[in-house]
Design a protein around this motif. Structure first.
Motif, PDB file in Angstrom:
ATOM      1  N   THR A  67       0.826  -1.209   0.000  1.00 57.83           N
ATOM      2  CA  THR A  67       0.000   0.000   0.000  1.00 57.83           C
ATOM      3  C   THR A  67       0.860   1.258   0.000  1.00 57.83           C
ATOM      4  N   GLY A  81      -3.347  -1.269  -3.418  1.00 58.87           N
ATOM      5  CA  GLY A  81      -4.092  -0.146  -2.866  1.00 58.87           C
ATOM      6  C   GLY A  81      -4.496   0.785  -3.998  1.00 58.87           C
ATOM      7  N   THR A  92      -7.929   0.616  -8.156  1.00 58.99           N
ATOM      8  CA  THR A  92      -7.349  -0.032  -6.984  1.00 58.99           C
ATOM      9  C   THR A  92      -6.976  -1.486  -7.279  1.00 58.99           C
TER      10      THR A  92
END
Length: 280
Positions: free
Chosen positions: A24, A30, A90
């Protein structure tokens, strides 16, 4: 009893939580840099069976842009919303971690059984060092790093016109080069040339291909076990995994600086060691 995975260079043992945090923080998963509009375009082009986006695969199912989007939402974690047309998209880091665990299990089998493995990449500047690390581990475990068709070349069309690309191996990892050095490639022609040369030399095909892009898809389509990394705008390997052609497709941003993948490599190799303990 099989030997545990050899440690080649310094290696950490990150937890799953540390991996997810790293994915992330770097944008490997992410909220990723790949634009939503680029994802949707590529999903439609795969559904239209554009060869560049098939990555060497010949999907058996009838795919539409919407069904590819549904698959990518399920397997990768892109937004499932049909009205999300622009902006960021994402990759679910938990799905990345799950896929890396499956990836490590298959690589562990290759190490334990001292298999013949081909390592290759269409992202040499980004993923090349990671594959080189994995190749060194396989060699240290007594497996065979497969090399064939070194120097084989072909002409390809790019945005800059026609150019000649050549297969070259760097520390056991196949990639293509043009006059300027290593080059990004989606093509499956190189892996087909590798498999054809092995057959011509009456050598066995690889037990496993550890790769991405057309290297992975082309190997899987030829019936060779293949595991690979793929970005959220490269849906073909996820289609292949869904249809049972590709063994494992790992969702991640495949265009980051090479050092960003070092912790991911630590995670995979630590899980490889754990898988070998379970096997023994």
């Amino acid at each position: 009893m099989s030997a545990l995975v050899p440690v080649v260079g310094e290696q950490l043992d990150p937890t799953r939580e540390e991996l997810v945090e790293h994915l992330t923080a770097t944008g490997m998963a992410g909220r990723v840099r790949t634009p939503r509009e680029n994802n949707l375009l590529h999903y439609r082009l795969l559904a239209d069976r554009d060869p560049y986006y098939l990555l060497g695969l010949d999907p058996a199912g009838h795919w539409t842009g919407d069904s590819v989007l549904e698959l990518m939402a399920r397997k990768v974690g892109v937004s499932p919303l049909l009205n999300h047309r622009n902006g960021q998209d994402t990759i679910d880091p938990e799905r990345t971690a799950d896929a890396l665990d499956r990836y490590a299990e298959r690589f562990a089998a290759a190490l334990s059984e001292r298999q013949r493995v081909l390592f290759a990449t269409g992202h040499p500047r980004n993923l090349g060092p990671l594959y080189q690390r994995f190749a060194a581990v396989l060699r240290a475990a007594g497996g065979t790093v497969v090399e064939a068709a070194d120097g084989w070349s072909y002409e390809a069309t790019s945005s800059h016109g026609r150019k000649r690309l050549e297969v070259r191996y760097h520390q056991g990892v196949a990639m293509v080069e043009d006059i300027g050095g290593t080059a990004h490639s989606h093509a499956a022609r190189p892996i087909r040339a590798v498999l054809a040369e092995l057959a011509a030399r009456h050598e066995p095909l690889p037990d496993l291909v550890l790769a991405d892009h057309g290297w992975c898809g082309g190997a899987a389509q030829a019936g060779v076990d293949a595991i690979g990394f793929a970005d959220c705008n490269d849906p073909a390997l996820f289609v292949g995994e869904d249809e049972g052609t590709v063994q494992v497709a790992v969702p991640l941003d495949d265009g980051l600086d090479p050092e960003q993948y070092e912790l991911l490599g630590d995670y995979v190799l630590a899980r490889v060691g754990s898988a070998q303990i379970r096997r023994d």
